[in-house]
Every structure is written in C-alpha cells, then in structure tokens.
Design a protein around this motif. Structure first.
Motif, mmCIF file in Angstrom:
data_model
loop_
_atom_site.group_PDB
_atom_site.id
_atom_site.type_symbol
_atom_site.label_atom_id
_atom_site.label_comp_id
_atom_site.label_asym_id
_atom_site.label_seq_id
_atom_site.Cartn_x
_atom_site.Cartn_y
_atom_site.Cartn_z
ATOM 1 N N THR A 32 -28.582 -22.098 -15.585
ATOM 2 C CA THR A 32 -27.731 -21.947 -14.448
ATOM 3 C C THR A 32 -27.287 -23.562 -14.079
ATOM 4 O O THR A 32 -25.831 -23.537 -13.720
ATOM 5 N N ASP B 50 -24.436 -24.585 -16.477
ATOM 6 C CA ASP B 50 -23.367 -24.090 -16.034
ATOM 7 C C ASP B 50 -22.561 -24.463 -15.007
ATOM 8 O O ASP B 50 -21.434 -24.628 -14.941
ATOM 9 N N ASP B 51 -23.210 -25.130 -13.974
ATOM 10 C CA ASP B 51 -22.816 -25.858 -12.792
ATOM 11 C C ASP B 51 -22.452 -26.973 -13.026
ATOM 12 O O ASP B 51 -21.281 -27.476 -12.428
ATOM 13 N N ARG C 138 -21.271 -27.823 -16.406
ATOM 14 C CA ARG C 138 -20.575 -27.994 -17.622
ATOM 15 C C ARG C 138 -19.391 -29.050 -17.684
ATOM 16 O O ARG C 138 -19.198 -29.361 -18.943
#
Length: 282
Positions: free
Chosen positions: A189, A192-193, A195
């Motif tokens: 997560t 992803d935050d 990236r």
C-alpha cells in the motif's frame, strides 16, 4: 512399505510447525499510519532503516562519509525529528563514525529492537515468542530421515530422497521472513501511495520532494533511490552495498511461492508518515 511410511512422516510431522508458522506470519492490518522508519523496516529490515535515517541526516547536511563504509558528523547543527534519528545522530557524534553495514552500538541496537517490537505488536512483523514456538515444533520433523532406519529397512530411494526433502522443508520452517503477510500488504500500500517516487526509466525529482521525500524514497526503494538522490554520498558511505541486501533473503526466496498462495485476499494499510517512531521505547 518404508517409502510410504517415510513420505507419510514427511507429510504429517511438519503439520504442527506449518500451522504455527502460518499463525506467526498472518499478522493483522495496522490501525494507524506507519512512520517512514517502520516502512523502511518492512521494506528492507534494519539496514534500510539506518539508510533512511542517514538520508535525512545527509539531506540536512549533518553527516558526510568518513571512509571505509561509514559516516561522520559535520559541524552543522541539526535537530533530529524522531527518537531513532536522535539516537543514530548521537551515536555518530559520540563515536566519531557509524558503519553503515553495522554492527551498531547498544543505543542504536536498542532503538532498532524497539522499532521491530512495535511492528510486532501491530502484527506487521513476526512475534519473537511465536517464532520460537514454531521452530520448537519442528523437532519431531527432523526424525523423518531416520524412519527407514528405525523400521530396520532401508533403500536407495529413502537415502536419496528423504534427507534433501527434509532439509528443504526444514529450512522453510526455520527461517522466517522479517515481516508478516499483513506487513507485506501494508508495504504494498505504501509503495502504491509513493509510486511517483520510483518513475520508470528516470530519477525522481528529488529537488521537488525535499529531504522528507528522499527519506521515503530510500525507505521504500533502497539503494536505487539513494544512488539517484546523492551518488557521491552513497558511494563514499558504501550505502549502495548496505542497502542492496535485506534480512531474510534466503527465507523470502524459499517461502515466496507458499506465501503468495496464501495472499489471495485483499487488505492493506495507509501510507507512511513522518515524525517519531511508532516502535517506542525492532
């Protein structure tokens, strides 16, 4: 018949240890935002944490390579923003240098242990007691290669197959990843935050993200981020080598297939925040 009994033992005896290992590595989703140092531990263990701390100190002009894979303090005044950063900075000042690959002195060691223990309490890193219990349950399993001998009936098949099969499965049971499955989901997560800090084919815009952005980048992406942020410092302090490897590499490689099969359900956690370290006082 001894072959059947041998492989039956190979399939049955490790079941208690497998169940205990699965429980120890299940974990649970975090209930708060992770700090950058917690994310660094999930991504690469203790060396990644130290790398993230040193990125902050370097970005603030507080340290410089000392040669031989270490860092030293500069004359510039610096106010640490977290407990772990303060401990590492004090160790550099008082010791004259800090080896980026370790070993680390007692204060830094205790701070890292506290960070890990805090992650264990959150369910993101395996608990030490659960790891010991799971490993203790492997003891009967190591008797598998002796089954044909105990039955007074041996064969070339049992001699060639059971020992290596026992060794491989035993290694899987004994060596734990440094994060739980919930920890890996929380890390995914965070990746992803952030990236945008790992753009394909080019270096991130570190000038736009500032020191805190570079720290998060190194926490998540290790040597690659550090080399693009400050290559001269990374080379001088040997951070490229220190950040290139993490703990449990063999265990991760050995258990990746099994763990991926168990990760079929979703979940996750929030991104990472700055400030003090949630581990308190790994």
């Amino acid at each position: 018949m001894e072959i059947v009994i041998g492989f039956l033992a190979l399939g049955v005896l490790p079941l208690p240890a497998l169940a205990a290992r699965a429980r120890a590595l299940r974990g649970r989703a975090p209930t708060r935002e992770l700090t950058v140092h917690e994310v660094a531990y999930l991504a690469g263990g203790e060396r990644r944490v130290i790398g993230a701390v040193l990125t902050t100190l370097r970005g603030e002009g507080a340290i410089w390579p000392s040669g031989g894979g270490g860092v030293r303090a500069t004359t510039r005044h610096h106010e640490p923003s977290s407990h772990l950063e303060a401990v590492v900075y004090r160790a550099i000042q008082e010791g004259g240098t800090l080896p980026t690959r370790g070993p680390y002195g007692p204060p830094v060691r205790e701070a890292l242990d506290a960070l890990r223990d805090g992650l264990s309490e959150q369910g993101l890193a395996p608990d030490a007691t659960a790891r010991r219990r799971a490993r203790l349950l492997t003891v009967p399993f190591w008797l598998v290669p002796l089954v044909p001998y105990l039955l007074l009936h041996d064969s070339i098949v049992t001699r060639l197959v059971l020992p290596p099969a026992t060794l491989l499965l035993g290694a899987y049971l004994l060596f734990f990843p440094h994060v739980t499955r919930a920890g890996r989901k929380a890390l995914a997560t965070a990746e992803d935050d952030y990236r945008y800090m790992h753009p394909p084919g080019r270096a991130p815009e570190w000038a736009s993200y500032g020191v805190s952005g570079a720290t998060i980048g190194v926490a998540l992406y290790g040597a690659e981020a550090m080399m693009s942020f400050d290559p001269s410092f990374a080379h001088g302090a040997d951070l490229g080598g220190a950040l290139a490897t993490g703990p449990g590499s063999f265990a991760r490689a050995l258990s990746r297939g099994v763990n991926q099969a168990l990760d079929h359900r979703g979940g996750g956690a929030g991104g990472c925040g700055g400030g003090d370290d949630g581990g308190g006082g790994d």
